[in-house]
Each structure stands twice: as C-alpha cells, then as structure tokens.
Design an enzyme around this catalytic site. Sequence first.
Site, PDB file in Angstrom:
ATOM      1  N   ARG A 108     -10.646  82.792  25.314  1.00 19.02           N
ATOM      2  CA  ARG A 108     -11.292  81.696  26.172  1.00 19.02           C
ATOM      3  C   ARG A 108     -10.611  82.165  27.412  1.00 19.02           C
ATOM      4  NH1 ARG A 108      -9.795  77.252  26.029  1.00 19.02           N
ATOM      5  NH2 ARG A 108      -7.937  77.381  24.492  1.00 19.02           N
ATOM      6  N   LYS A 144     -15.703  76.288  21.062  1.00 13.49           N
ATOM      7  CA  LYS A 144     -14.955  75.251  21.475  1.00 13.49           C
ATOM      8  C   LYS A 144     -15.722  74.325  22.635  1.00 13.49           C
ATOM      9  CE  LYS A 144     -11.284  76.267  19.381  1.00 13.49           C
ATOM     10  NZ  LYS A 144     -11.105  75.427  17.951  1.00 13.49           N
ATOM     11  N   HIS A 166      -8.341  68.489  15.702  1.00 17.31           N
ATOM     12  CA  HIS A 166      -8.298  69.950  15.809  1.00 17.31           C
ATOM     13  C   HIS A 166      -7.291  70.199  14.357  1.00 17.31           C
ATOM     14  CE1 HIS A 166      -6.867  73.986  17.698  1.00 17.31           C
ATOM     15  NE2 HIS A 166      -8.183  74.128  17.068  1.00 17.31           N
ATOM     16  N   SER A 194      -0.716  77.578  16.500  1.00 15.81           N
ATOM     17  CA  SER A 194      -0.726  78.968  15.997  1.00 15.81           C
ATOM     18  C   SER A 194       0.666  79.587  15.590  1.00 15.81           C
ATOM     19  CB  SER A 194      -1.269  79.904  17.209  1.00 15.81           C
ATOM     20  OG  SER A 194      -1.285  81.502  16.629  1.00 15.81           O
ATOM     21  N   LYS A 201      -0.992  76.729   9.351  1.00 16.19           N
ATOM     22  CA  LYS A 201      -2.126  76.157   8.998  1.00 16.19           C
ATOM     23  C   LYS A 201      -3.116  76.506   8.033  1.00 16.19           C
ATOM     24  CE  LYS A 201      -4.664  74.703  12.524  1.00 16.19           C
ATOM     25  NZ  LYS A 201      -6.103  75.328  12.550  1.00 16.19           N
ATOM     26  N   THR A 202      -3.423  77.660   8.336  1.00 17.56           N
ATOM     27  CA  THR A 202      -4.618  78.361   7.472  1.00 17.56           C
ATOM     28  C   THR A 202      -4.099  78.649   6.222  1.00 17.56           C
ATOM     29  OG1 THR A 202      -5.820  79.473   9.574  1.00 17.56           O
ATOM     30  CG2 THR A 202      -6.242  80.260   7.391  1.00 17.56           C
ATOM     31  N   ASP A 229     -10.772  74.020  10.727  1.00 14.50           N
ATOM     32  CA  ASP A 229     -10.468  73.839  12.178  1.00 14.50           C
ATOM     33  C   ASP A 229     -10.689  72.558  12.965  1.00 14.50           C
ATOM     34  OD1 ASP A 229      -9.356  75.234  14.573  1.00 14.50           O
ATOM     35  OD2 ASP A 229     -11.255  75.729  15.304  1.00 14.50           O
ATOM     36  N   ARG A 238     -10.919  88.849  15.685  1.00 14.34           N
ATOM     37  CA  ARG A 238     -11.110  87.831  14.782  1.00 14.34           C
ATOM     38  C   ARG A 238     -12.457  87.985  14.117  1.00 14.34           C
ATOM     39  NH1 ARG A 238      -9.736  82.511  15.990  1.00 14.34           N
ATOM     40  NH2 ARG A 238      -8.065  82.190  17.721  1.00 14.34           N
TER      41      ARG A 238
END
Length: 533
Positions: free
Chosen positions: A61, A202, A222, A240, A244-245, A259, A324
Amino acid sequence: MQDLMLKSAEKTLSSIGIEKVNKAFWNLSPAELVEHALQNKEGKLTNDGALMADTGKFTGRSPKDRFVVKDDKTAESVWWGDINIPISQENFDGLHQKMVKFLADKNVYVRDAYAGADPNYRLNLRVVNTHAWQNLFCHNMFLRPTAEELEDFDPNFTIICAPEFEADPEVDGTRQKNFAILNLSKRMILIGGTGYAGEMKKGIFSVLNYILPHEHEVLSMHCSANIGNEGDTAIFFGLSGTGKTTLSADPERGLIGDDEHGWTENAIFNFEGGCYAKVIDLTREKEPDIWDAIKFGAIVENTRFYPNSRTVDYSNSEVTENTRTAYPIHHISNAVSPSVGNIPKNIFFLTADAFGVIPPISKLNTSQAMYHFISGYTAKVAGTEVGITEPQTTFSACFGAAFLPLHPTQYATLFGKKMEENDVNVWLINTGWTGGPYGIGSRMKLKYTRAMITAALENQLDNVEFKKHDIFGVEVPQTCPNVPDEVLNPRETWSDKAAYDAKAQELAKSFVKNFEKYADYASEEILSGAPKV
C-alpha cells in the site's frame, strides 16, 4: 457496451457513470478469470495451480497517496491528518470523469460481492477492474453471492480500479500519479496508478471502519478470530511479527477469519471471504494451512520460481519482502461457514516486546484494555527494516491505525463498552523476549505461549494466584499449566534486577509519550489504564 456472463439483465455500469467500455465481463468464474489472465499475459501458473502475478512498481500500500473526500458528511466526523488525507469533491469528480473516459475502449471485469458475513451489516459491492487477476483477487477476498442472489443484486458501494490510469498531480490534487480515494458520500472508491490489489481490500476495510461504529455502534476490528467446539469465540489482535496468524491457526478450533471482523450486539462476523497472507520464507512445516491453501484459484503475488521450473521459491525476496497469497477462506480446512461466531469470551493482545519487560501473559481490566487497545504496541528488532540496529517501540492505534477514519478513542470507548456488557477476559500476551532485551535474552518459546493461550481459553487460570505488575499494573498469573513458574514474572528472568526496573521505566515512558496525542480525547477511565512512570 458488450456485456458478457452472469448478471441481472437490468443492471449496467451507468449508475457509476460508465456508459461505454469495449467489453464488460460480469462475474466470471475463477477458471475463466485465470484463462483471461493468462491470455492477457497478466501472470503464470505455478506447479500447484495458483496464478502468479506481479503488482508492478508498488508491492504494498501507499499510505501517503490514500485520500478521503472532505465534504459535509465527513468534515467533522473523520480523523484528519497523516492517515486520512483530505481531497476535495471537485478533484474526486474530475478524476472520476477521466477514469470513465479512460475505460471507454477497454475490456473490464465486473464483480458483484459482499463485505460482511452478517447480512444486517454487509456492504453490497460492485468492483470494476481492468485486470482479470485483480478481479480474481476480489472473488477470493470478498464474500461470494449465489447465482440466485446475483439476479437482483443491487450494489451500495463501488470500486473502480485501473492500475494503468495515472493522475496528473498538479491538476487532480494528488501527491503522485498513483492514488486511492474514498468517497463516503458517493459510496465509491477510485484506485489508479498502482497494481497492488491490497488497496481494494483495505479500502473497503476503511469504509467499514467508518460506517459500522459511526452509524451502527458495531465495533470494527483488525484482528483474527476462531471458535471452539463449545462455541467459545476468541479474538487475536497483533501487529506484524507478533504471531497473530500462527496463534489463531489452531487445529482444535474453527477459523472465523484472519484479518477483519465486526462485533455486534450478539455476534462476531468476518468482513471477508478469504485470506491475504504473507508468504516470504513460507514452508509447509511452519504454516501448513497456508501452504495447502495455495492451489488452483489462489493467487501468489510478486513471487519467483526456482530456475527452470514452475515451483515457487518462497525464500526469494528479489521483488519484495511483502510477497503474498490470496485465497478463498474455504481453502482452509477448518474454516467455519458462515464466518460468524458468538460474542468473544477471550481477547488476546499480542506483542513482541523486544525489551523483555512485558509479562508473557497478564490480565487487563477495562481501563487497561482500552489504553492498550489504543496504544497497539509491539517492537521492531534489528534487521526487520533498513536502519534498525536496536529494538524500537512501534505503536499502531487499535492495532490498525492506517485504516481508521474515526479517532482511535471512539473505537476504544466502544471496545470498553462491549467488554463491560459481555464480561470478556482481555489478555496481554508477550511473544517477544524474556531474560533480558533483544541481544541478551531469548525469544519466548512458542510452546509456552500456546500453553498460556490454551490455559486462558480453557478457564485454567480462573482460580490461580495473580500479582499486580509494579509499573504496568496488569495482573500476572503466578502459575500456568505446562509453563515453568519462573517464566511468568519477567523481572525474575533477568539476572540484573535493577536493569529490568530501568528498562521497564523506559518502556512505560514510551507508552505515555505515544499516548499524548490521544490524551485530549480520552476519558478518565481510559487514562487510568496507563503504566506508572
């Protein structure tokens, strides 16, 4: 205009000002979109059947080129500044007309989709792309209407995305030739000059972050979410590198989403229909769910093959570290459908504290939870970014500042209200360092972190002794199944106790300094959650 494929006979693109294109391909299947992408030379197939595409100049982004139209609706409600940069309605209208003219002789791919698994709060989206692979991205990332639902589909938000179209900054009011502009009054997003598909994902997240809390008192978050066999929902917040994942991917629990979620009066619901995961250094051993999800219908972005093969080399970062994959959530074997869960019983704030100060698990009261929610703390360690040679504090409001159109205290206040109404446990989990800061101590063992989260989920900490942390005030359990007692109190893991106290004070001061920009808007209840300096 030649319209092709599945759509309502009454529906056209004229409602968004597009009267003429060469061909409009409506709601193509993944197989058809892959065929078009290959014919258009937009990508290549991997040996696993995924479509590999490049995003061009932009591999992430571009936050400084994201704008929100400032008008009567948004002038007083949007949190203006470096995150929400204003642009005029006149500039938006001018760019819109230029984009419409640009599309007149182009083929476009049109997709009708939903954002929000709860039908009471979802957006009906219509996305217009010039690239087939980006339309496949939208198929994967948003929720997919049935053929019957498409017959009378009526969009209430639109995205027009044309990476080849560039703005004229001097005329159009943009910073550069690339742009992403949200118009909350006209319910439209314009994206041009960038091929990074995450701008669409996003962009809609930002829209929901405005509409749901502002108009419906639904908390937008989020975070990732999963659910146990007994219907107990857990939420994981984290920036990041905090895990979390990894920690939300639990084979014993169903995945609601990874997410973006909303919290209503009686449920948690996923905003999306897919996952957009980083794949740098991906292996089946580290992330088996993501690895197995990359198959036909999935997309991999900015990756490269091993020489003379179609096998993806996930260690290759020659294009970007931000490689990604985008795949529909049903590629994950334990995903729940629909992507909805009960009110959460446990919420986890994940931080990778490189200073070795934060306890590995602690319980927060409502004030502390709101304060830490606004703070959104983690730390970057040496090597994560160019120029970082020592650990650095990182704060991102509500664990997603870049996507918040409203002031962070509005989300935090709503978060506190939800906590009080539903008697939720909020835990602060440090997946970072113990026994000293980065360079002296060691990273917290993943098996200990998993054991702590399991203990919290299974109510095994309900009757253990807790002690209040001297500086941060959080409650620290003194025992936890499958975790050595000495690990639970970070000060005890340091050989130099005075050094720990000094480092804890230093980190506490960083929290307080970061919070200064929110203090004028924060209630006394939120401010009382601050550490003691």
